[in-house]
Design an enzyme around this catalytic site. Structure first.
Site, PDB file in Angstrom:
ATOM      1  CG  HIS A   1      31.177 -44.643  14.015  1.00 18.03           C
ATOM      2  ND1 HIS A   1      31.229 -43.558  13.176  1.00 18.03           N
ATOM      3  CD2 HIS A   1      32.203 -45.450  13.619  1.00 18.03           C
ATOM      4  CE1 HIS A   1      32.220 -43.706  12.322  1.00 18.03           C
ATOM      5  NE2 HIS A   1      32.827 -44.855  12.570  1.00 18.03           N
TER       6      HIS A   1
ATOM      7  CD  GLU B   1      28.563 -41.261  12.514  1.00 16.43           C
ATOM      8  OE1 GLU B   1      29.251 -41.662  13.472  1.00 16.43           O
ATOM      9  OE2 GLU B   1      29.069 -40.778  11.475  1.00 16.43           O
TER      10      GLU B   1
ATOM     11  CG  ASP C   1      29.636 -49.312   6.803  1.00 21.17           C
ATOM     12  OD1 ASP C   1      30.478 -49.920   6.117  1.00 21.17           O
ATOM     13  OD2 ASP C   1      29.898 -48.791   7.884  1.00 21.17           O
TER      14      ASP C   1
ATOM     15  CG  ASP D   1      31.791 -41.018  16.036  1.00 22.26           C
ATOM     16  OD1 ASP D   1      32.145 -42.219  15.865  1.00 22.26           O
ATOM     17  OD2 ASP D   1      30.946 -40.461  15.302  1.00 22.26           O
TER      18      ASP D   1
HETATM   19  P1  PGA Z   1      39.118 -46.694  10.433  1.00 22.81           P
HETATM   20  O1  PGA Z   1      37.544 -46.489  10.591  1.00 22.81           O
HETATM   21  O2  PGA Z   1      39.343 -48.161  10.499  1.00 22.81           O
HETATM   22  O3  PGA Z   1      39.442 -46.139   9.073  1.00 22.81           O
HETATM   23  O4  PGA Z   1      39.765 -45.975  11.555  1.00 22.81           O
HETATM   24  C1  PGA Z   1      36.880 -47.190  11.599  1.00 22.81           C
HETATM   25  C2  PGA Z   1      35.426 -46.798  11.645  1.00 22.81           C
HETATM   26  O5  PGA Z   1      35.081 -45.647  11.351  1.00 22.81           O
HETATM   27  O6  PGA Z   1      34.599 -47.659  11.989  1.00 22.81           O
END
Ligand code: PGA
Length: 261
Positions: free
Chosen positions: A138, A143, A67, A136
């Site tokens: 994802h 999302e 992404d 959350d």
């Molecule tokens: P993070 O993000 O590794 O910074 O916790 C993970 C994500 O949002 O997929």
């Protein structure tokens, strides 16, 4: 899903790096899907170390990132282009033309997303996809309520994700609210997947993804459909798993168990 709990973030990162090593040993021109965020930093540091000290070769590897934020140029310090260059690509011998990261500045997102999906296909599909998980639930920027069949597309971020990611920006209002992201359906087509999570704030999302029902409310739960997904956790991220003892039992009884590093 196979769940591998390691005592620390560092040992989790090293164990996950060994998955990449195994794939590259079997297929030096493997296609690797990459993630950004805090979680895979230790994995990337270990891959850089393996490249420098043990000659791990990336000269034939092709990579596809999950992404990118919409609206950030590739030079913006919080762009995922910048993150990948700083934390991995500049330290290994991957040819620049082998690196694919979604564009956050294209004038035609729909056409770009179709092109990106086609590039993955033209490279023969993703052999190993690296994933983190959001608080959350994802994966990539899929999302809650994202279609579990979704493909690469423009996605509006959830408020919780914007809040989580605000720590990287000077002001919360600077956090982009859109991203271009591989879809859940795109991710599920990878031949092999590793999902990493560390820290207490991921424990609920991990428990729901691994042991809860498959639901678009926790897009990581779609990995339950995938035939070859390994979940690498530190102790804290495993804290809410009901079947924790069973996962350890499986690892102990497996003749080719991944070793604690
Ligand atoms: P993070 O993000 O590794 O910074 O916790 C993970 C994500 O949002 O997929």
């Amino acid at each position: 899903m196979e769940v591998i709990v390691q005592p620390t973030y560092e040992s989790m990162s090293r164990a996950a790096a060994q998955e990449v090593v195994s794939v590259l040993n079997a297929k030096p021109d493997a296609v690797i899907g990459l993630a950004t965020g805090s979680t895979p930093l230790g994995l990337y540091q270990e891959l850089v170390r393996l490249h420098r000290e043990e000659g791990l070769d990336f000269s034939q590897v092709r990579t596809f990132n999950l992404d990118e934020y919409v609206g950030l140029s590739i030079h913006h310090p919080q762009s995922y282009h910048h993150f990948m260059h700083e934390n991995l690509f500049q330290h290994i011998n991957i040819p620049p033309q082998n690196i694919y990261i979604p564009s956050g500045t294209t004038s035609n997102y729909r056409a770009f997303c179709e092109w990106y999906e086609q590039q993955i296909k033209d490279c023969g599909g993703i052999d190993l996809q690296v994933l983190g998980i959001g608080s959350d639930g994802h994966i990539a920027f899929n999302e809650p309520t994202s279609s579990l069949g979704s493909r690469t597309r423009l996605k509006t971020l959830a408020e919780s994700t914007i809040n989580d990611n605000a720590r990287f920006f000077d002001n919360r209002k600077d956090v982009p609210i859109y991203a271009i992201t591989m879809g859940v359906g795109t991710i599920l087509e990878a031949r092999q997947i590793i999902m990493l999570a560390n820290g207490r704030n991921k424990a609920t999302a991990i428990a729901r993804a691994v042991e809860g029902p498959i639901t678009s409310m926790i897009t990581a739960s779609a990995l339950q459909w995938h035939p070859l997904t390994r979940v690498y956790l530190d102790e804290e991220a495993s804290g809410e798993l009901m079947m924790r003892d069973y996962y350890n039992w499986i690892q102990e009884k497996k003749p080719d168990s991944p070793q604690s590093c």
